[in-house]
Each structure stands twice: as structure tokens, then as C-alpha cells.
Design a protein around this motif. Structure first.
Motif, PDB file in Angstrom:
ATOM      1  N   HIS A 251       0.735  -1.335  -0.250  1.00 27.09           N
ATOM      2  CA  HIS A 251      -0.117   0.528   0.063  1.00 27.09           C
ATOM      3  C   HIS A 251       0.929   1.930  -0.110  1.00 27.09           C
ATOM      4  CE1 HIS A 251      -3.521  -2.591   0.632  1.00 27.09           C
ATOM      5  NE2 HIS A 251      -2.724  -3.396   1.912  1.00 27.09           N
ATOM      6  N   PRO A 252       1.837   1.202  -1.028  1.00 29.96           N
ATOM      7  CA  PRO A 252       1.740   2.733  -1.300  1.00 29.96           C
ATOM      8  C   PRO A 252       1.620   4.242  -0.512  1.00 29.96           C
ATOM      9  CG  PRO A 252       2.416   1.581  -3.133  1.00 29.96           C
ATOM     10  CD  PRO A 252       1.471   0.800  -2.303  1.00 29.96           C
ATOM     11  N   THR A 253       0.217   4.190  -0.642  1.00 27.69           N
ATOM     12  CA  THR A 253       0.367   5.710  -0.345  1.00 27.69           C
ATOM     13  C   THR A 253      -0.182   5.752   0.829  1.00 27.69           C
ATOM     14  OG1 THR A 253      -2.549   6.547  -0.577  1.00 27.69           O
ATOM     15  CG2 THR A 253      -1.742   4.698  -0.026  1.00 27.69           C
ATOM     16  N   LEU A 254       0.587   5.314   1.877  1.00 31.43           N
ATOM     17  CA  LEU A 254       0.682   5.304   3.560  1.00 31.43           C
ATOM     18  C   LEU A 254       2.260   5.261   3.674  1.00 31.43           C
ATOM     19  CD1 LEU A 254      -0.103   1.373   4.859  1.00 31.43           C
ATOM     20  CD2 LEU A 254      -1.898   3.948   4.998  1.00 31.43           C
ATOM     21  N   ASP A 255       2.910   5.519   2.429  1.00 26.39           N
ATOM     22  CA  ASP A 255       4.055   6.067   2.964  1.00 26.39           C
ATOM     23  C   ASP A 255       4.147   7.794   3.480  1.00 26.39           C
ATOM     24  OD1 ASP A 255       7.159   6.165   2.908  1.00 26.39           O
ATOM     25  OD2 ASP A 255       6.900   7.651   0.611  1.00 26.39           O
ATOM     26  N   ARG A 256       2.809   8.092   2.645  1.00 29.45           N
ATOM     27  CA  ARG A 256       2.904   9.771   3.010  1.00 29.45           C
ATOM     28  C   ARG A 256       2.240  10.341   3.839  1.00 29.45           C
ATOM     29  NH1 ARG A 256       5.526  13.440  -0.007  1.00 29.45           N
ATOM     30  NH2 ARG A 256       5.619  13.490  -2.010  1.00 29.45           N
ATOM     31  N   PHE A 257       1.978   9.066   5.028  1.00 25.71           N
ATOM     32  CA  PHE A 257       1.213   8.842   6.818  1.00 25.71           C
ATOM     33  C   PHE A 257       3.063   8.389   7.630  1.00 25.71           C
ATOM     34  CE2 PHE A 257      -2.538   8.313   4.244  1.00 25.71           C
ATOM     35  CZ  PHE A 257      -3.351   8.874   5.469  1.00 25.71           C
ATOM     36  N   SER A 258       4.213   8.382   7.240  1.00 22.43           N
ATOM     37  CA  SER A 258       5.163   8.248   7.824  1.00 22.43           C
ATOM     38  C   SER A 258       5.782  10.049   8.857  1.00 22.43           C
ATOM     39  CB  SER A 258       5.907   7.912   6.758  1.00 22.43           C
ATOM     40  OG  SER A 258       7.211   8.079   7.873  1.00 22.43           O
ATOM     41  N   PRO A 259       5.901   9.176  10.557  1.00 20.01           N
ATOM     42  CA  PRO A 259       6.174  10.371  10.632  1.00 20.01           C
ATOM     43  C   PRO A 259       7.166  11.302  11.261  1.00 20.01           C
ATOM     44  CG  PRO A 259       5.922   8.394  12.525  1.00 20.01           C
ATOM     45  CD  PRO A 259       5.539   7.918  10.897  1.00 20.01           C
ATOM     46  N   ALA A 260       7.956  10.021  10.147  1.00 21.56           N
ATOM     47  CA  ALA A 260       9.709  11.208   9.729  1.00 21.56           C
ATOM     48  C   ALA A 260       9.542  11.968   9.219  1.00 21.56           C
ATOM     49  CB  ALA A 260      10.566   9.821   9.248  1.00 21.56           C
ATOM     50  N   LEU A 261       8.386  12.622   8.344  1.00 14.35           N
ATOM     51  CA  LEU A 261       8.085  13.009   7.431  1.00 14.35           C
ATOM     52  C   LEU A 261       8.277  14.651   7.758  1.00 14.35           C
ATOM     53  CD1 LEU A 261       6.165  11.804   4.437  1.00 14.35           C
ATOM     54  CD2 LEU A 261       8.801  11.980   4.156  1.00 14.35           C
ATOM     55  N   ASN A 272     -11.097   5.012  -2.512  1.00 16.81           N
ATOM     56  CA  ASN A 272     -10.671   3.492  -2.188  1.00 16.81           C
ATOM     57  C   ASN A 272     -10.071   2.371  -2.061  1.00 16.81           C
ATOM     58  OD1 ASN A 272     -12.352   0.821  -2.410  1.00 16.81           O
ATOM     59  ND2 ASN A 272     -11.292   0.399  -4.307  1.00 16.81           N
ATOM     60  N   THR A 273      -8.337   3.480  -2.448  1.00 13.15           N
ATOM     61  CA  THR A 273      -7.572   3.346  -2.071  1.00 13.15           C
ATOM     62  C   THR A 273      -6.885   3.172  -1.165  1.00 13.15           C
ATOM     63  OG1 THR A 273      -6.782   2.961  -4.508  1.00 13.15           O
ATOM     64  CG2 THR A 273      -4.855   2.934  -3.172  1.00 13.15           C
ATOM     65  N   LEU A 274      -7.496   4.458  -0.878  1.00 13.52           N
ATOM     66  CA  LEU A 274      -6.820   4.904   0.388  1.00 13.52           C
ATOM     67  C   LEU A 274      -7.335   4.383   1.799  1.00 13.52           C
ATOM     68  CD1 LEU A 274      -5.293   6.684   2.362  1.00 13.52           C
ATOM     69  CD2 LEU A 274      -7.048   8.312   1.808  1.00 13.52           C
ATOM     70  N   THR A 275      -8.356   3.672   1.393  1.00 16.51           N
ATOM     71  CA  THR A 275      -9.382   3.546   2.947  1.00 16.51           C
ATOM     72  C   THR A 275      -8.855   2.106   2.896  1.00 16.51           C
ATOM     73  OG1 THR A 275     -11.048   4.802   1.779  1.00 16.51           O
ATOM     74  CG2 THR A 275     -11.545   2.374   3.046  1.00 16.51           C
ATOM     75  N   LYS A 276      -8.503   1.147   1.448  1.00 21.62           N
ATOM     76  CA  LYS A 276      -8.096  -0.260   2.263  1.00 21.62           C
ATOM     77  C   LYS A 276      -6.875  -0.462   2.550  1.00 21.62           C
ATOM     78  CE  LYS A 276      -9.953  -2.703  -2.455  1.00 21.62           C
ATOM     79  NZ  LYS A 276      -9.413  -2.712  -3.306  1.00 21.62           N
ATOM     80  N   ALA A 277      -5.852   0.513   2.618  1.00 26.07           N
ATOM     81  CA  ALA A 277      -4.660   1.006   2.703  1.00 26.07           C
ATOM     82  C   ALA A 277      -4.933   0.916   4.513  1.00 26.07           C
ATOM     83  CB  ALA A 277      -3.852   1.952   2.527  1.00 26.07           C
TER      84      ALA A 277
END
Length: 326
Positions: A251-261, A272-277
Motif C-alpha cells: 500500500h504505497p499510499t501509506l508512505d505519506r503517513f510517515s511520522p518521519a516526514l 477506495n485505495t486509501l481506505t483499503k490501506a
């Protein structure tokens, strides 16, 4: 090259705001009015010419559903809606903006021409004149469109079974599409050579996950971690981050949820893609660190109650292995 970008124009069914200096327009207010004003709740686009880029916001029913950006007017790329809006300064000294209503078919063609690769013309075909192109379309029974860019004006004609059926022109003069194309190609000297590109039938304009939904998911994941820590799971943050990292490849979209950013930019993805992730992430966290004093169902009901309808509409509850009852 910046001059070419600044010259880009697209057709309009109706001009809601003609090209105007950004200094006189507040983009966020314009978009808010587009959602509230019945007359402005239309399909269309907002184009923003900035000193370094051209940003296009695509709207359906007055709501921004997608966005693209280009530094030269030729190569475009999708961009998160929130990022696109955030790049437009609220008190711009330079730049300009327009708001145009457009048919859905035109919006599909615009987005496809900005984000997809065109079909190749045959090498032997002379694309500097119109007659060989028309013959080729007839001979191949082509379905799709032809894009014609002349001195920055981006025009489209729809093609059905090899026949040019209708056109979208920056300068909407009376006449048949073929005659208008001929006039554009051969009507006089051009500052730059005309560009003709061939397209298949475009997919419908895709809709990104809204910034509000992305923010709701960010807050949900933060609330989940805090709730687990308050229930005695001291390493809940480590569990959450470990689960996110393990899921990023799928689920590559979760990369934008990294606390390191340092600055969490929104992902460019559909709801739909985001919700599945998010559903997979929540499930992994609760499998590893569910509290002892509350069931996952009750915990999820507690954390999502205030935004129940938002998450239900996005399909979050269907993406979870637990059945949340209300």
C-alpha cells in the motif's frame, strides 16, 4: 519555455471567471463559493499560471476532484489537491487565474492529455496537413480524439468510428470541427509549429481522495495510537510505525503517513485505495496491540463515532476484519 507555459489555454463551455491577475482573486474563497453557489456548482476547471508552474484544478459539481501541475506546459503530472491549492499564494504579486465551465468529455480529454501517453502516428504519415490525418482516422475507424495545439491554444476533436463528431476549441467560432481545424492549421503563420496528438477514448476523470478524508484518517490513526497508549500499550507508536512500514510495499499510499516526514503532504490516490490501506494498517495494529479491556469492535466504534458517516461512506468498516455495530 516559461513563455509557452504562460500561453497555454483550454476551451470553455462558459467563462465563470476570465483570466485575471491572482492579486485580485483569493483561490480558497473562489473554491468555497463554487461549492455554495448553485450557479457555480458545475463541471469545469480552474487554471492558475504561476511564475514557476501551471496548476490545473478539475471540478465536478463545484468540488475539486483532481489536480495537475506543469513547469513547461508540455509535461504534466498529478498532484495532491491540498498541495496544488497550497502552492497558490493568497496574495500573489504575479500570476493569473481563470475559472471555466467545461463538458465532462472535455475534462476527460484534458486530464488524459496531461497524464497519459498519446498513441503514435504512423511514421510515414504527414501530420503537418489535415487531409492525411482525416484519411488515417477513416481508414483505421479510430475511436478517441485528436488534440491540436496551436500557439498555446489546446483544442480537441472527438472521433467516433473514424469520423470527427464534435470539437472543443479555445476560439469557439461557428463552423464544423474539420473546417475549424483546417483554419487553425493553415490559417496563417504560427509562433511555434502546431502539435497534433492522437488519443484513444479517455477514461472518466478520476477523483482523488478528498483532503478532508485524508485528514480524517490521519486523525484516526493518531487517536488510535493515543488510545492504545492510555490502555497500557506503551509501545503503541512503535507497533503502529512497524505495521505501516511493513505495509508500504503493498500500500504505497501509506508512505505519506510517515511520522518521519517534516511536512506530511497528502498522497495522490483515490478514496477506495486509501481506505483499503488504512483498513489494513488498523487491522495490523489491533492484531498486535489490542487492549485487554475492550474489544476491537468497541474500540473502533469509540474512535470513529464522531465521523461515522464519513468513514462509512468511504467504506472503512467494510475494509476491517471486525463488524462494528451501531
Amino acid at each position: 519555455m516559461p513563455g509557452i507555459r504562460d500561453a497555454i489555454r483550454y476551451p470553455a463551455k462558459r467563462v465563470l471567471l476570465q483570466r485575471t491577475r491572482l492579486a485580485y482573486v483569493h483561490l480558497r474563497n473562489l473554491l468555497t463559493d463554487a461549492k455554495r453557489d448553485r450557479a457555480a456548482r458545475v463541471a469545469g476547471y480552474v487554471a492558475c499560471w504561476l511564475p514557476e508552474e501551471l496548476i490545473c484544478l478539475y471540478l465536478e459539481e463545484g468540488e475539486v476532484v483532481n489536480a495537475t501541475t506543469s513547469s513547461d506546459g508540455f509535461a504534466f503530472s498529478p498532484i495532491a489537491i491540498s498541495d496544488a491549492i497550497g502552492r497558490v499564494p493568497t496574495a500573489a504579486e504575479y500570476g493569473s487565474i481563470c475559472f471555466h465551465e467545461a463538458d465532462n468529455e472535455q475534462l476527460d480529454l484534458m486530464y488524459a492529455s496531461q497524464t497519459r501517453e498519446p498513441l503514435p502516428w504512423p511514421r510515414e504519415l504527414d501530420v503537418s496537413t489535415l487531409d492525411p490525418i482525416i484519411s488515417y482516422l477513416h481508414g483505421t475507424m479510430h475511436d478517441g480524439a485528436v488534440e491540436l495545439m496551436v500557439d498555446g491554444m489546446v483544442n480537441f476533436v472527438s472521433v467516433s468510428s473514424g469520423q470527427i463528431s464534435r470539437g472543443y476549441f479555445v476560439d469557439p467560432r461557428p463552423g464544423e470541427p474539420v473546417a475549424l481545424m483546417r483554419g487553425l492549421l493553415h490559417g496563417g503563420a504560427h509562433a511555434t509549429p502546431p502539435v497534433l496528438r492522437l488519443w484513444p477514448t479517455p477514461d472518466p476523470l478520476p477523483a482523488q481522495a478528498s483532503p478532508a478524508l485524508i485528514q480524517a484518517y490521519r486523525e484516526l490513526m493518531g487517536a488510535l495510537t493515543a488510545r492504545l497508549e492510555s490502555a497500557g500499550k506503551a509501545h503503541a507508536s512503535e507497533v503502529s510505525e512497524g505495521a505501516r512500514r511493513a505495509l508500504v510495499q503493498k500500500h504505497p499510499t501509506l508512505d505519506r503517513f510517515s511520522p518521519a516526514l517534516e511536512r506530511l503532504k497528502d498522497p495522490v490516490t483515490d478514496a477506495n485505495t486509501l481506505t483499503k490501506a488504512i483498513g489494513a494498517w488498523v487491522a495490523d495494529i489491533l492484531w498486535a496491540a489490542a487492549p485487554d479491556d475492550v474489544t476491537p469492535e468497541d474500540l473502533l466504534r469509540e474512535l470513529t463515532a464522531s465521523r461515522r458517516h464519513v468513514f462509512q461512506s468511504a467504506g472503512l468498516y467494510d475494509a476491517l476484519p471486525w463488524k462494528v455495530k451501531w
